[in-house]
Design an enzyme around this catalytic site. Structure first.
Site, PDB file in Angstrom:
ATOM      1  N   GLY A  58     -10.642   1.294  -1.136  1.00 46.09           N
ATOM      2  CA  GLY A  58      -9.223   1.454  -1.453  1.00 46.09           C
ATOM      3  C   GLY A  58      -8.387   0.583  -0.535  1.00 46.09           C
ATOM      4  O   GLY A  58      -8.827  -0.488  -0.105  1.00 46.09           O
ATOM      5  N   GLU A  59      -7.158   1.004  -0.277  1.00 46.29           N
ATOM      6  CA  GLU A  59      -6.211   0.297   0.606  1.00 46.29           C
ATOM      7  C   GLU A  59      -5.705  -1.023   0.027  1.00 46.29           C
ATOM      8  O   GLU A  59      -4.921  -1.717   0.670  1.00 46.29           O
ATOM      9  CB  GLU A  59      -6.841  -0.034   1.976  1.00 46.29           C
ATOM     10  CG  GLU A  59      -7.407   1.124   2.740  1.00 46.29           C
ATOM     11  CD  GLU A  59      -8.028   0.683   4.069  1.00 46.29           C
ATOM     12  OE1 GLU A  59      -8.012  -0.523   4.376  1.00 46.29           O
ATOM     13  OE2 GLU A  59      -8.535   1.553   4.790  1.00 46.29           O
ATOM     14  N   GLY A  60      -6.179  -1.416  -1.155  1.00 46.91           N
ATOM     15  CA  GLY A  60      -5.892  -2.752  -1.652  1.00 46.91           C
ATOM     16  C   GLY A  60      -6.903  -3.782  -1.178  1.00 46.91           C
ATOM     17  O   GLY A  60      -6.710  -4.988  -1.385  1.00 46.91           O
ATOM     18  N   VAL A 115       0.862  -1.178   0.000  1.00 40.14           N
ATOM     19  CA  VAL A 115       0.000   0.000   0.000  1.00 40.14           C
ATOM     20  C   VAL A 115       0.899   1.229   0.000  1.00 40.14           C
ATOM     21  O   VAL A 115       1.724   1.405   0.906  1.00 40.14           O
ATOM     22  CB  VAL A 115      -0.936   0.024   1.224  1.00 40.14           C
ATOM     23  CG1 VAL A 115      -1.748   1.317   1.246  1.00 40.14           C
ATOM     24  CG2 VAL A 115      -1.876  -1.183   1.202  1.00 40.14           C
TER      25      VAL A 115
END
Length: 334
Positions: free
Chosen positions: A301-303, A69
């Protein structure tokens, strides 16, 4: 892998590793010998073949999954495009580091080693409504830091991002790269209301007036951020090591799309983990001709969506490697 000039990036498509056709053919032969009708596992079969052609073996395994990230801050926040203060970026990085975010839980559940790379959070990029967001040197520095973070021993790489204001960055990049109006790409991001969305559109229109018409990598420098550049560097470093990549949602895919715009072959080793609820993502997936692995109405988000998709990828390989063939099981073929 180290990048010295943005002008060199497109040409990398001619020299970086390509698909291993022999490994794919051998994996397909195995798929067709397993105790199931050919094609009956649908995209699980496709994912197994994808892993085979990039790992160079008919029996690919995931011994090590790496999740990265990248976090950055953005000068465009001066235009009021973000409902949360930029201090939240560093606060969320600390949350990642202490194991308290969704990405931590999803990585643990699906067997990925998570690292967070904060990119000069106390030095936001420039406001692209008044000048380029980054110089070429700043862009290359972020790309090289992204490349250096990739573990060459990984079997698969998950990419994600964090950065207050970066949904505006993603919409600006896609507007510039794929010739649509900003209103077609802008969404609520972390919770913008109608007025916030209007400010995003106005800011992007100003940015395009200043920086439109440039090539893909120059566009990344003019409108992008450090985490977007780092994602591009990581994607290319993974390709050099024949590591398949799972991209996350709209912001992550928009970053990688600058490579697609430079040469579509640069994303051949990438799949997209999920279709984000952010409205521009489906339009972007169509533009780069990719189909998401899952669709769970996520937009964090964040992966997070990519980490969730890792579980599907692992399941695909468990079936591919663990199922018996017709001969092994003593089952008659048609």
């Amino acid at each position: 892998m180290r990048f010295e000039s943005l002008s060199q990036i497109a040409a990398l498509a001619n020299t970086l590793p390509a698909r291993d056709a022999a490994a794919r053919a051998a994996a397909l032969a195995r798929q067709n010998s397993l105790t199931k009708p050919p094609g009956s596992l649908g995209r699980l079969e496709d994912l197994a073949l994808f892993m085979a052609e990039w790992r160079g073996t008919d029996r690919p395994v995931i011994t090590k999954a790496q999740a990265l990230v990248f976090a950055g801050n953005h000068g465009i926040c001066a235009q009021g495009v973000n409902p949360y203060p930029q201090a939240v970026t560093a606060q969320m990085v600390a949350n990642f580091e202490h194991g308290g975010a969704a990405i931590n839980q999803l990585c643990r559940a699906n067997g990925a080693d998570l690292s967070v790379v904060a990119l000069d959070l106390d030095n936001p990029t420039a406001d692209f409504t008044t000048g380029p967001a980054m110089t070429e040197a700043e862009t290359l520095d972020a790309m090289n830091r992204g490349a250096a973070a990739v573990d060459s021993g990984a079997d698969v790489l998950i990419l994600g991002e964090m950065g207050i204001g970066n949904s505006t960055i993603a919409a600006a990049l896609t507007s510039a790269l794929f010739d649509a109006t900003p209103a077609d790409w802008v969404g609520p991001g972390t919770g913008s209301d109608a007025e916030g969305i209007r400010r995003k559109i106005v800011a992007i229109e100003k940015g395009l007036a200043l920086h439109g018409g440039q090539n893909a990598m120059a566009t990344l420098a003019a409108l992008g951020g450090r985490e977007q550049a780092a994602i591009c560097g990581a994607v290319l470093a993974a390709r050099a090591a024949r590591i398949p990549v799972i991209l996350d949602g709209f912001i992550c895919t928009a970053a990688a799309a600058t490579l697609h715009a430079a040469d579509p072959r640069l994303l051949d080793h990438c799949v997209v983990g999920h279709a984000s609820a952010e409205p521009g993502h489906r339009r972007l997936l169509a533009a780069i001709d990719k189909k998401a692995i899952v669709e769970f109405d996520m937009r964090l988000g964040e992966g997070s969506g990519a980490a969730l998709a890792l579980g599907i990828l692992r399941a695909a390989l468990e079936c591919h490697n663990g199922m018996a063939t017709f001969g092994e099981a003593g089952v008659s073929e048609a």
